[in-house]
Design a protein around this motif. Structure first.
Motif, PDB file in Angstrom:
ATOM      1  N   THR A   1     -10.694  -8.312   7.701  1.00 46.80           N
ATOM      2  CA  THR A   1     -10.521  -8.890   6.154  1.00 46.80           C
ATOM      3  C   THR A   1     -10.526  -9.967   4.863  1.00 46.80           C
TER       4      THR A   1
ATOM      5  N   LEU B   1      -3.252  -8.516   7.053  1.00 47.34           N
ATOM      6  CA  LEU B   1      -3.558  -7.792   6.534  1.00 47.34           C
ATOM      7  C   LEU B   1      -2.347  -7.023   5.584  1.00 47.34           C
TER       8      LEU B   1
ATOM      9  N   LEU C   1      -5.288  -3.040  -2.202  1.00 51.98           N
ATOM     10  CA  LEU C   1      -4.421  -1.555  -2.300  1.00 51.98           C
ATOM     11  C   LEU C   1      -3.104  -0.992  -3.226  1.00 51.98           C
TER      12      LEU C   1
ATOM     13  N   GLU D   1      -1.255   2.005   6.195  1.00 50.51           N
ATOM     14  CA  GLU D   1      -1.742   0.664   6.414  1.00 50.51           C
ATOM     15  C   GLU D   1      -0.525  -0.115   7.005  1.00 50.51           C
TER      16      GLU D   1
ATOM     17  N   ALA E   1      -4.037  -5.776   1.165  1.00 51.21           N
ATOM     18  CA  ALA E   1      -3.595  -4.648   1.729  1.00 51.21           C
ATOM     19  C   ALA E   1      -3.286  -4.759  -0.042  1.00 51.21           C
TER      20      ALA E   1
ATOM     21  N   LEU F   1      -1.737   5.753   1.475  1.00 51.60           N
ATOM     22  CA  LEU F   1      -2.660   4.556   1.969  1.00 51.60           C
ATOM     23  C   LEU F   1      -1.953   3.179   2.629  1.00 51.60           C
TER      24      LEU F   1
ATOM     25  N   VAL G   1      -0.765  -2.150  10.711  1.00 55.35           N
ATOM     26  CA  VAL G   1       0.212  -3.597  10.174  1.00 55.35           C
ATOM     27  C   VAL G   1       1.148  -3.470  11.627  1.00 55.35           C
TER      28      VAL G   1
END
Length: 258
Positions: A109, A163, A171, A145, A167, A141, A149
Motif C-alpha cells: 500500500t 488500507l 478505487l 476491500e 482504497a 471492489l 480491511v
C-alpha cells in the motif's frame, strides 16, 4: 497511570486526525509496552480508542467538506462485517502469520501511495460536483476491500486507515484530503464492530481505556485541523512513507519473534 501513556495517546490522535490512519498501529504497542497490557486486551482497547477518536476527528473534516458520506457508508458497512468476524475468530489464528500478512499489505500500500497511482477527483460531498460520483463507484471492489480491511481490523486490532485511505484514493477516485476525512467514518464503524467481537472473550480496563481515549481525542482534533493546511501531494507521500516504515518495523519484529 503513567503521564507518558497519556502524552503518547495525544500523538496517536494527531496521527489519526492528520493522516486518517496509523492510530491502532501506534496504540497497540503503546498499550502493550508502555501501559503493560496483555496483547488481546491491548487490541480490544485500541479498537475503542481508535473508534471514538476517529469520530472526534471526523467532525472538523466534515465541517470542511472533506467527507464523502455515501462512499464511506458503503465501505464502512462491509468493513463492519469483516471486523466483527475477525474479532470473533482472532484467538484461533497464529499471531505471527497475521502480522506478516499485515506488514506485507502495509508495504504494498505504501509503495502505491508514494508512487501516486490512481486518479484523484476534486473535493466535494457525496459525489456531487465534478469527479467520480457515487453512481460510478466500483461498488463490488469497494465492498471486497471493505471486508478485507475489516478482517484485518478485527484480527490484529489495526484500524486499517493505511488500507482505507489508499482504497478510497485508488478505487473511489477521491483526493487525498477527502480520502483522509472519509476514512475516519469507516475506521469508526469497523473499530466498534471489531470491539463487539472481542468483548465476548476479553475484559477491558475501562478507566485506562477512557483516559487514553480522551487524550487521543484531543490530539485527533488538532491533527484534523492541520490536515487541511498540508498540500495534497505532500500529505499522500508522507502517509506512504509513514506506512512503509511501520510495515518494515512490523516485519522485523515478526522475524525476530519467529
Amino acid at each position: 497511570m503513567s503521564p507518558v501513556v497519556l502524552l503518547l495517546a495525544v500523538l496517536v490522535g494527531v496521527a489519526l486526525g492528520l493522516l486518517g490512519g496509523g492510530g491502532s498501529i501506534l496504540t497497540v504497542p503503546l498499550l502493550v509496552y508502555v501501559a503493560g497490557l496483555e496483547a488481546k486486551e491491548a487490541i480490544a482497547t485500541s479498537l475503542l480508542v481508535v473508534g471514538v477518536t476517529s469520530l472526534a476527528a471526523l467532525v472538523p473534516h466534515a465541517r470542511a467538506g472533506r467527507v464523502r458520506w455515501r462512499t464511506g457508508a458503503v465501505f464502512g458497512v462491509a468493513a463492519m462485517l469483516g471486523a466483527y468476524a475477525g474479532g470473533r475468530v482472532a484467538e484461533f489464528i497464529p499471531g505471527t502469520l497475521l502480522l506478516v500478512a499485515f506488514a506485507l499489505m502495509m508495504v504494498a500500500t505504501a509503495v502505491a501511495m508514494i508512487r501516486g497511482r490512481g486518479r484523484a477527483a476534486p473535493a466535494g460531498e457525496d459525489g456531487d460536483g465534478p469527479g467520480r460520483g457515487a453512481h460510478d463507484l466500483p461498488v463490488k471492489l469497494v465492498l471486497l476491500e471493505g471486508v478485507v480491511v475489516g478482517l484485518v481490523t478485527g484480527l490484529v486490532g489495526a484500524g486499517g486507515g493505511f488500507l482505507v485511505v489508499p482504497a478510497l484514493v485508488l478505487l473511489g477516485g477521491l483526493p487525498m484530503p477527502v480520502a483522509v476525512g472519509t476514512s475516519l467514518l469507516v475506521i469508526a464503524m469497523k473499530s466498534f464492530a471489531g470491539l463487539a467481537g472481542y468483548l465476548s472473550s476479553v475484559t477491558i480496563d475501562w478507566g485506562l481505556a477512557f483516559a487514553v481515549t480522551g487524550m487521543a481525542v484531543v490530539g485527533s482534533v488538532l491533527g484534523a485541523l492541520l490536515s487541511g493546511r498540508v498540500p495534497q501531494d505532500r500529505l499522500r507521500q508522507a502517509f506512504g512513507w509513514f506506512v512503509l516504515v511501520m510495515g518494515v518495523v512490523v516485519l522485523g519484529q515478526s522475524a525476530l519473534s519467529a
